[in-house]
Write a protein that holds these residues in place. Structure first.
Motif, short mmCIF file in Angstrom:
data_model
loop_
_atom_site.label_atom_id
_atom_site.label_comp_id
_atom_site.label_asym_id
_atom_site.label_seq_id
_atom_site.Cartn_x
_atom_site.Cartn_y
_atom_site.Cartn_z
N GLN A 160 1.34 -22.25 17.95
CA GLN A 160 0.90 -21.25 16.97
C GLN A 160 1.85 -21.57 15.67
O GLN A 160 1.34 -21.27 14.64
N GLU A 161 3.13 -21.70 16.09
CA GLU A 161 4.11 -21.63 15.09
C GLU A 161 3.88 -22.76 14.01
O GLU A 161 3.89 -22.76 12.90
N GLU A 164 0.48 -22.44 11.73
CA GLU A 164 0.66 -21.50 10.68
C GLU A 164 1.32 -22.20 9.49
O GLU A 164 1.18 -21.94 8.27
N ASP A 195 -6.76 -21.85 13.85
CA ASP A 195 -6.80 -20.87 14.88
C ASP A 195 -6.39 -21.62 16.12
O ASP A 195 -7.18 -22.67 16.37
#
Length: 298
Positions: A160-161, A164, A195
């Protein structure tokens, strides 16, 4: 004067891409044809005037699927015959496509200068991965529809990091392949959405309870060649500890492709074109029509 029997339609369609050489038309002498070949053959069976040519909005390669792709097509009927209604055209195409894993979702009448590719506001791709099993343990209904990325769990917070960091406008030279058909196409793209969310199997699996499915979703006006598959592979490498989020940022800056053990380009089987979006102002539709193609639940 423009022939009133010649109408341009925007066609929304879906397909399982496993058996095709891609969505684009291939020479008829080729052993494996493209999805467009079958769309054209179906359209010709509706007995239009002259040859019918589809203009595909979004290219997908061999083995890649579409929950919803789009194309515009001009269809002229014989003198004295009214143009097809949108519903009649969609139903007619589906009748002649019934032996193929291709389905027309809907048709919309559009203006004669409408272009399916250039009028698209955005394209959304979905990449499905699964962890927790070997490729041989994958349920039969999932084969060719996802990538078995790892037998062990991935570090999702780190993924997720890293995801982004891909958001926004960047030079994605590090995450593309050179397209021989368009070698000078700009690698500068703007990712509006990245996502990573948990997902489920197409059917319950009782033999391998450790399976975990994940959806990697990317949205942009356009993408560089194989960009989604390369970004997905790099994010999986982050989840396996083969790359760090900081290295993803560094590769964006240096424009040098990341190098790590394993697969550098995720296989085509897990990739789906999910949606192509248009402005309602560009479509000749009533107020109940949507300006994008949607595939329903994914």
């Amino acid at each position: 004067m423009m022939n009133s029997n010649k109408v341009r339609y925007l066609i929304f369609f879906q397909y399982i891409g496993t058996k095709y050489c891609g969505v684009m038309r291939a020479p008829t002498t080729q052993a494996i044809l493209g999805v467009e070949n079958y769309l054209q053959m179906a359209a010709q069976k509706l007995r239009p005037m002259g040859n019918v040519t589809f203009s595909i909005s979004s290219r997908t390669d061999s083995g890649v699927h579409a929950l919803c792709n789009s194309a515009h097509v001009d269809i002229e009927r014989a003198s004295g015959k009214a143009p097809f209604s949108a519903d009649v055209l969609a139903n007619g195409l589906n009748f002649h496509l019934n032996t193929e894993p291709i389905s027309v979702l809907k048709a919309v009448r559009v203006s004669h200068d409408f272009h399916a590719r250039y009028k698209a506001l955005s394209r959304t791709y979905l990449y499905r991965i699964v962890t927790g099993c070997k490729n041989t343990a994958l349920p039969v209904f999932e084969r060719n529809l996802c990538w078995v990325a790892s037998e062990r769990d991935l570090d999702m917070p780190r993924i997720q990091e890293a995801a982004e960091l891909l958001l926004g406008t960047h030079d994605f030279s590090a995450f593309r392949s050179i397209d021989k058909a368009a070698p000078f196409k700009s690698p500068i793209k703007t990712l509006q959405q990245v996502d990573v969310t948990p997902s489920t199997s197409l059917l319950p699996n009782h033999q391998c309870r450790d399976l975990q499915f994940w959806d990697f979703t990317f949205k942009s006006k356009s993408f560089a060649y194989k960009q989604v598959r390369r970004m997905t592979s790099a994010l999986v490498a982050v989840g396996l500890g083969l790359l760090t989020p900081q290295q993803i940022s560094l590769h964006l800056e240096t424009r040098e492709a990341p190098v790590f053990p394993g697969r550098l380009i995720a296989p085509p089987c897990g990739l789906f074109l999910k949606e192509v979006e248009y402005s309602e102002l560009d479509l000749k539709t009533d107020k109940t029509e949507l300006g994008k193609c949607t595939s329903g639940n994914t």
